[in-house]
Scaffold this motif. Sequence first.
Motif, PDB file in Angstrom:
ATOM      1  N   GLY A   1     -38.605 -10.143  25.059  1.00  0.00           N
ATOM      2  CA  GLY A   1     -39.151 -10.485  23.753  1.00  0.00           C
ATOM      3  C   GLY A   1     -38.466  -9.805  22.587  1.00  0.00           C
ATOM      4  N   GLY A   2     -37.580  -8.871  22.895  1.00  0.00           N
ATOM      5  CA  GLY A   2     -36.890  -8.133  21.850  1.00  0.00           C
ATOM      6  C   GLY A   2     -35.718  -8.889  21.245  1.00  0.00           C
ATOM      7  N   SER A   3     -34.998  -8.197  20.368  1.00  0.00           N
ATOM      8  CA  SER A   3     -33.885  -8.808  19.645  1.00  0.00           C
ATOM      9  C   SER A   3     -32.671  -7.893  19.655  1.00  0.00           C
ATOM     10  CB  SER A   3     -34.293  -9.089  18.192  1.00  0.00           C
ATOM     11  OG  SER A   3     -35.378  -9.977  18.119  1.00  0.00           O
ATOM     12  N   LEU A   4     -31.515  -8.505  19.554  1.00  0.00           N
ATOM     13  CA  LEU A   4     -30.254  -7.790  19.394  1.00  0.00           C
ATOM     14  C   LEU A   4     -29.342  -8.627  18.509  1.00  0.00           C
ATOM     15  CD1 LEU A   4     -29.267  -6.511  22.974  1.00  0.00           C
ATOM     16  CD2 LEU A   4     -29.853  -5.088  21.003  1.00  0.00           C
ATOM     17  N   ARG A   5     -28.432  -7.956  17.825  1.00  0.00           N
ATOM     18  CA  ARG A   5     -27.389  -8.662  17.095  1.00  0.00           C
ATOM     19  C   ARG A   5     -26.034  -8.184  17.588  1.00  0.00           C
ATOM     20  NH1 ARG A   5     -25.632  -9.029  10.722  1.00  0.00           N
ATOM     21  NH2 ARG A   5     -24.882  -6.907  11.137  1.00  0.00           N
ATOM     22  N   LEU A   6     -25.264  -9.118  18.104  1.00  0.00           N
ATOM     23  CA  LEU A   6     -23.916  -8.825  18.554  1.00  0.00           C
ATOM     24  C   LEU A   6     -22.913  -9.119  17.443  1.00  0.00           C
ATOM     25  CD1 LEU A   6     -23.981 -10.396  22.153  1.00  0.00           C
ATOM     26  CD2 LEU A   6     -24.766  -8.140  21.391  1.00  0.00           C
TER      27      LEU A   6
ATOM     28  N   SER B   1     -30.119 -23.546  26.618  1.00  0.00           N
ATOM     29  CA  SER B   1     -30.932 -22.408  27.062  1.00  0.00           C
ATOM     30  C   SER B   1     -31.191 -21.387  25.957  1.00  0.00           C
ATOM     31  CB  SER B   1     -30.263 -21.723  28.244  1.00  0.00           C
ATOM     32  OG  SER B   1     -28.976 -21.261  27.886  1.00  0.00           O
ATOM     33  N   VAL B   2     -30.402 -21.421  24.882  1.00  0.00           N
ATOM     34  CA  VAL B   2     -30.569 -20.429  23.812  1.00  0.00           C
ATOM     35  C   VAL B   2     -30.947 -21.061  22.477  1.00  0.00           C
ATOM     36  CG1 VAL B   2     -28.859 -18.964  24.938  1.00  0.00           C
ATOM     37  CG2 VAL B   2     -28.165 -20.389  23.005  1.00  0.00           C
ATOM     38  N   LYS B   3     -30.937 -22.366  22.407  1.00  0.00           N
ATOM     39  CA  LYS B   3     -31.224 -23.042  21.155  1.00  0.00           C
ATOM     40  C   LYS B   3     -32.626 -22.698  20.672  1.00  0.00           C
ATOM     41  CE  LYS B   3     -29.955 -27.424  19.067  1.00  0.00           C
ATOM     42  NZ  LYS B   3     -29.438 -28.796  19.317  1.00  0.00           N
ATOM     43  N   GLY B   4     -32.734 -22.333  19.402  1.00  0.00           N
ATOM     44  CA  GLY B   4     -34.017 -21.937  18.840  1.00  0.00           C
ATOM     45  C   GLY B   4     -34.287 -20.448  18.933  1.00  0.00           C
ATOM     46  N   ARG B   5     -33.526 -19.755  19.787  1.00  0.00           N
ATOM     47  CA  ARG B   5     -33.699 -18.303  19.931  1.00  0.00           C
ATOM     48  C   ARG B   5     -32.492 -17.525  19.412  1.00  0.00           C
ATOM     49  NH1 ARG B   5     -33.906 -16.089  24.851  1.00  0.00           N
ATOM     50  NH2 ARG B   5     -32.644 -17.711  25.844  1.00  0.00           N
ATOM     51  N   PHE B   6     -31.314 -18.093  19.580  1.00  0.00           N
ATOM     52  CA  PHE B   6     -30.078 -17.430  19.162  1.00  0.00           C
ATOM     53  C   PHE B   6     -29.521 -18.125  17.922  1.00  0.00           C
ATOM     54  CE2 PHE B   6     -28.515 -15.693  23.543  1.00  0.00           C
ATOM     55  CZ  PHE B   6     -29.755 -15.134  23.774  1.00  0.00           C
ATOM     56  N   SER B   7     -28.812 -17.349  17.109  1.00  0.00           N
ATOM     57  CA  SER B   7     -28.195 -17.907  15.908  1.00  0.00           C
ATOM     58  C   SER B   7     -26.809 -17.308  15.726  1.00  0.00           C
ATOM     59  CB  SER B   7     -29.067 -17.622  14.685  1.00  0.00           C
ATOM     60  OG  SER B   7     -28.454 -18.113  13.511  1.00  0.00           O
ATOM     61  N   ILE B   8     -25.813 -18.158  15.555  1.00  0.00           N
ATOM     62  CA  ILE B   8     -24.450 -17.696  15.325  1.00  0.00           C
ATOM     63  C   ILE B   8     -24.166 -17.763  13.826  1.00  0.00           C
ATOM     64  CG2 ILE B   8     -23.431 -19.995  15.687  1.00  0.00           C
ATOM     65  CD1 ILE B   8     -21.018 -18.568  17.002  1.00  0.00           C
ATOM     66  N   SER B   9     -23.457 -16.755  13.337  1.00  0.00           N
ATOM     67  CA  SER B   9     -23.078 -16.737  11.927  1.00  0.00           C
ATOM     68  C   SER B   9     -21.722 -16.058  11.805  1.00  0.00           C
ATOM     69  CB  SER B   9     -24.141 -16.015  11.082  1.00  0.00           C
ATOM     70  OG  SER B   9     -24.270 -14.659  11.487  1.00  0.00           O
TER      71      SER B   9
ATOM     72  N   MET C   1     -29.793 -12.608  18.487  1.00  0.00           N
ATOM     73  CA  MET C   1     -30.522 -13.030  19.680  1.00  0.00           C
ATOM     74  C   MET C   1     -31.967 -12.567  19.574  1.00  0.00           C
ATOM     75  SD  MET C   1     -27.677 -12.211  22.613  1.00  0.00           S
ATOM     76  CE  MET C   1     -27.886 -10.450  22.480  1.00  0.00           C
ATOM     77  N   ASN C   2     -32.894 -13.498  19.609  1.00  0.00           N
ATOM     78  CA  ASN C   2     -34.321 -13.208  19.511  1.00  0.00           C
ATOM     79  C   ASN C   2     -35.049 -13.716  20.753  1.00  0.00           C
ATOM     80  OD1 ASN C   2     -34.162 -12.160  16.766  1.00  0.00           O
ATOM     81  ND2 ASN C   2     -33.808 -14.284  16.147  1.00  0.00           N
ATOM     82  N   SER C   3     -36.265 -13.230  20.932  1.00  0.00           N
ATOM     83  CA  SER C   3     -37.105 -13.649  22.069  1.00  0.00           C
ATOM     84  C   SER C   3     -36.326 -13.567  23.377  1.00  0.00           C
ATOM     85  CB  SER C   3     -37.624 -15.081  21.843  1.00  0.00           C
ATOM     86  OG  SER C   3     -38.350 -15.180  20.643  1.00  0.00           O
TER      87      SER C   3
ATOM     88  N   ASP D   1     -31.279 -13.704  30.104  1.00  0.00           N
ATOM     89  CA  ASP D   1     -30.229 -13.525  29.105  1.00  0.00           C
ATOM     90  C   ASP D   1     -29.335 -12.335  29.436  1.00  0.00           C
ATOM     91  OD1 ASP D   1     -32.662 -14.372  26.618  1.00  0.00           O
ATOM     92  OD2 ASP D   1     -31.065 -15.679  27.397  1.00  0.00           O
ATOM     93  N   THR D   2     -29.692 -11.580  30.451  1.00  0.00           N
ATOM     94  CA  THR D   2     -28.875 -10.440  30.872  1.00  0.00           C
ATOM     95  C   THR D   2     -27.496 -10.909  31.302  1.00  0.00           C
ATOM     96  OG1 THR D   2     -30.775  -9.101  31.542  1.00  0.00           O
ATOM     97  CG2 THR D   2     -28.645  -8.604  32.584  1.00  0.00           C
ATOM     98  N   ALA D   3     -26.461 -10.351  30.670  1.00  0.00           N
ATOM     99  CA  ALA D   3     -25.089 -10.786  30.942  1.00  0.00           C
ATOM    100  C   ALA D   3     -24.126  -9.951  30.118  1.00  0.00           C
ATOM    101  CB  ALA D   3     -24.914 -12.265  30.582  1.00  0.00           C
ATOM    102  N   VAL D   4     -22.848 -10.103  30.422  1.00  0.00           N
ATOM    103  CA  VAL D   4     -21.785  -9.612  29.542  1.00  0.00           C
ATOM    104  C   VAL D   4     -21.462 -10.738  28.573  1.00  0.00           C
ATOM    105  CG1 VAL D   4     -19.416  -8.815  29.368  1.00  0.00           C
ATOM    106  CG2 VAL D   4     -20.854  -8.038  31.272  1.00  0.00           C
ATOM    107  N   TYR D   5     -21.568 -10.434  27.295  1.00  0.00           N
ATOM    108  CA  TYR D   5     -21.322 -11.425  26.250  1.00  0.00           C
ATOM    109  C   TYR D   5     -19.913 -11.213  25.688  1.00  0.00           C
ATOM    110  CZ  TYR D   5     -26.163 -12.893  26.328  1.00  0.00           C
ATOM    111  OH  TYR D   5     -27.394 -13.415  26.719  1.00  0.00           O
TER     112      TYR D   5
END
Length: 115
Positions: free
Chosen positions: A15-20, A62-70, A82-84, A89-93
């Motif tokens: 449920g947490g968030s991160l920004r890559l 699988s990520v639409k609506g939760r992730f946003s690219i900018s 990356m939200n919710s 979603d665990t992976a190497v990005y």
Amino acid sequence: QVQLVESGGGLVQVGGSLRLSCSANRSIVVINPIGWYRQAPGKQRDFVALFTSDGIANYAASVKGRFSISRDNAKNTVYLEMNSLKPEDTAVYSCIAFWAGRVDWGRGTQVTVSE
């Protein structure tokens, strides 16, 4: 060649968030497509999100609506908000850039989502 360096990964609860961030060593104004893939343990590398050759944001279902690219062209940086987050979603990005007939990859940043 475009050198790409990812950052911002880490351990986060469900449920947490991160920004890559993906920082390039040259201007990204003319670099499209550019974006993100991910690889979970024991699985193939999968598309996550990118700006298409027309500069339009495109997302995996699988990520639409939760992730946003900018992107911030002035900083030569592409972001993935990356939200919710879910355990799956665990992976190497990794960041990917298509430019001058080449495909360049960053080394990736680990994202771990815990229950």
